[in-house]
Design an enzyme around this catalytic site. Structure first.
Site, PDB file in Angstrom:
ATOM      1  N   HIS A  94       0.847  -1.184   0.000  1.00  0.00           N
ATOM      2  CA  HIS A  94       0.000   0.000   0.000  1.00  0.00           C
ATOM      3  C   HIS A  94       0.890   1.244   0.000  1.00  0.00           C
ATOM      4  O   HIS A  94       1.842   1.317   0.767  1.00  0.00           O
ATOM      5  CB  HIS A  94      -0.903   0.022   1.232  1.00  0.00           C
ATOM      6  N   HIS A  96       0.848   5.808  -1.165  1.00  0.00           N
ATOM      7  CA  HIS A  96       0.097   6.971  -1.657  1.00  0.00           C
ATOM      8  C   HIS A  96       0.843   7.529  -2.867  1.00  0.00           C
ATOM      9  O   HIS A  96       0.973   8.743  -3.011  1.00  0.00           O
ATOM     10  CB  HIS A  96      -0.039   8.039  -0.563  1.00  0.00           C
ATOM     11  N   ASP A 119       0.077  -5.305 -20.861  1.00  0.00           N
ATOM     12  CA  ASP A 119       1.119  -6.260 -20.475  1.00  0.00           C
ATOM     13  C   ASP A 119       0.962  -6.735 -19.029  1.00  0.00           C
ATOM     14  O   ASP A 119       1.522  -7.762 -18.645  1.00  0.00           O
ATOM     15  CB  ASP A 119       2.516  -5.630 -20.643  1.00  0.00           C
ATOM     16  N   HIS A 168      -8.510   7.503  -1.492  1.00  0.00           N
ATOM     17  CA  HIS A 168      -7.406   7.088  -0.651  1.00  0.00           C
ATOM     18  C   HIS A 168      -6.147   6.843  -1.501  1.00  0.00           C
ATOM     19  O   HIS A 168      -5.377   7.773  -1.728  1.00  0.00           O
ATOM     20  CB  HIS A 168      -7.850   5.833   0.122  1.00  0.00           C
ATOM     21  N   TYR A 226       7.003 -14.352 -23.525  1.00  0.00           N
ATOM     22  CA  TYR A 226       7.913 -13.259 -23.174  1.00  0.00           C
ATOM     23  C   TYR A 226       8.884 -13.743 -22.103  1.00  0.00           C
ATOM     24  O   TYR A 226       8.524 -14.535 -21.250  1.00  0.00           O
ATOM     25  CB  TYR A 226       7.102 -12.083 -22.651  1.00  0.00           C
TER      26      TYR A 226
END
Lengths: 229, 229, 229, 229
Positions: A94, A96, A119, A168, A226
């Site tokens: 998490h 910001h 992708d 958020h 890939y």
């Protein structure tokens, strides 16, 4: 206990400032040992430059602290909800970070406008609905997790390795803490690309299903070609 | 074999992250030995910081692997189409650099709005047409090359050293891998300048033919007088 | 005298260029010793890279120079007004940091659009009214302070640790010089987030009071539970 | 000969990449020895990282090469026109720095929207008119200088230490090469501030004459009180 996982979690946390995803202590990385059912997570409010293995906190899936002298990240309950709902993931992040947070503030998902997006995400990066006052005033961090998984009822979290929490910021995940950080970096890049594309040309259409399939499936799934794998 | 070319290709690849043109492994540089007809290219999905001369792959112009233990970049067929169609070029670069990719997502060419642009491109940086489903589901990477050269039927690739592939990103080229990277850097700069100019002032006209001629031709062609050459 | 405070003020000033808040000498940090009533502040127009403890200037709350050979920052009178009006603050920062200055030039407060904002400001970051010609031609720097505190008649400066001076730039404060710099960094981040959010989606609403309360109060006040404190 | 001036000019040129004002060789700094009537300038097309004192070129005010083995910057004739027209200046800088070039491409002057601007420019940063085909096809670089000074007939170049050449980029100047570079950095900053301010709020008015006077005159002219001077 969990030495290797702790090292992964520490490395993941230290990569956040290196990749310019965080200011001060605004972010956290965790990892899970599925066999033991234990989650290693960043302590709350500790600067990255001072963080060592000993500062990391171990909790079980119910949030009981198993090891560590410090308080775990205040976002721990959100991480736990994700680990319980998404059985394949091994790491959660998490932050910001700027562009993902801008989209979260706009309150819209990030449409797939190019192959860079295709992708890594098999369609729009989802954005959660607004949380209710009851959810906010209740077990807020746990409710944040619940509002995320609500949007994944009909979505494979392995094909959409991240989400925006409205007003958020982003959460991302992956098979281990390193991959979860990588997906946080990638979300930031494609959020930025989509921002500037739509800001200039608001009517830009999402890429065709054919191009989305081609790019996503050449990197993921059983026909991927890939890389060296 | 091809020692000098390999060093140029390695240096070119390592310059991509230094110039902030790539995230993770999102880019590749190749170079050609025209006499031998061999192309040296980056291996697929290998991090730049670990790449050494030995990891580079050599293929012929039909895509047959001539040297190297790793798989070549998945974009190799696109590079080969360009080498076959544009006889003067010695290096090719593909990235997902931010501003060029934004224009590719917008799906429009970058108009020549100033002398910075005119110093390097003799008019608008072209953007390819949308690829058909058949092209996408066929030999996709080769078709990507074909859709690029389709736009160069009436254009000199030496005067337009780069292109945007719609919904994808930029390819650039030059007389050697170093010049191809330089053109990738320059495309990024002029794409950024044009983005902000038109975003603020959508009706800005392209520069006059006189100014375009003056700047392009003082750096290119037989009457060039810029530099020490 | 005031050795510890001087070190804090020097560190705070040196952090401004590190955090990309200043170009050349465009910023200043001060700190106060409340018992003695003395303020330590940056000298005027001295480059950060050459600044040492000895260059710092000590003034009393009336602006009389108590120590130091150099002239104090020309913004000193503004700092003094803030120290006199806001009894809890121990440090003040003024910069022309990019995003805060853009908002100051726009002349509007920065609305609370997300939890990043709500974690630090308990609502919109205020912007001062336009100064009158009389104020500008009078004791300009002192009047700048007065126009700031005019906007805080009904606002707790501990809950709003910064302000935009219209057509000028940001001032921020905190319990010590370090916290004041931290608030300058954070204002810059949330000003940037709000700029891009509203630029894309001008009708974005401020976050709900419930979410604002939740985030602000989990970090501030007697029920805070963020961090290790 | 001119050892001190050469060192200033070299330092000025090397500061361009450090301050992110140039890509590759896109910029040049010169300085003048007014007594001798000689100008020291960067050689054309030489990378900054390789440049040494010996590479610098000395020309007289008519453009005759007095010293140096290399060709001077192709922009030399523009510099010479400025030195002849503006008797107080001792250094000239030309770059394609991003924000100044964006404004040059937009083709408008940069209005004074805040005190950051007013601290250095006594009003709008001017932008030249479009050059005629005859000027472009004639002595282009000299004509570029002439179109600049045409806009200074009623303007004091000491109060407006820079200009935008339409469709091209910025020129700046100062009492010595160092000050000219400083003004190039500052133009870039205030061009960026004005861009984002007007992009968000197109009707933003220029600051009042009172505030413009206050800020410009506290730093310039006989009543200046900023700094230690």
């Amino acid at each position: 206990m969990l030495k290797k996982l702790k090292e992964q979690v520490l490395q993941g946390n230290l990569e956040l400032p290196k990749r310019n995803l965080v200011t001060y202590t605004w972010g956290n990385v965790s990892g899970i040992d599925r066999e033991k059912g234990f989650v290693v997570i960043k302590p709350s409010g500790v600067p990255y430059e001072e963080m060592t293995l000993k500062d990391l906190v171990v909790v079980d899936l119910e949030g009981n602290q198993v090891e560590g002298d410090m308080k775990p990240s205040s976002d721990t309950p959100t991480h736990l909800v994700l680990y319980k709902a998404f059985p394949d993931i091994g790491g959660v992040v998490h932050t910001h970070s700027h562009w993902s947070t801008v989209w979260a503030q706009i309150g819209k998902g990030v449409p797939a406008l190019g192959t860079t997006h295709a992708d890594y995400f098999y369609g729009e990066i989802p954005c959660t609905r607004k949380m209710t006052l009851q959810e906010i005033e209740g077990d807020y961090e746990e409710e944040t997790g619940k509002v995320i998984i609500e949007g994944f009822i009909d979505k494979n979290p392995n094909y959409f390795p991240g989400v925006l929490v409205k007003n958020h910021g982003p959460f991302s995940w992956g098979k281990d803490p390193q991959k979860a950080v990588e997906n946080a970096v990638i979300m930031e890049e494609i959020a930025k690309l989509a921002y500037y594309t739509l800001s200039f040309s608001p009517d830009t259409e999402a890429i065709s299903d054919g191009l989305l399939d081609k790019h996503f499936l050449r990197k993921h799934g059983k026909n991927a070609y890939y890389g060296q794998g």
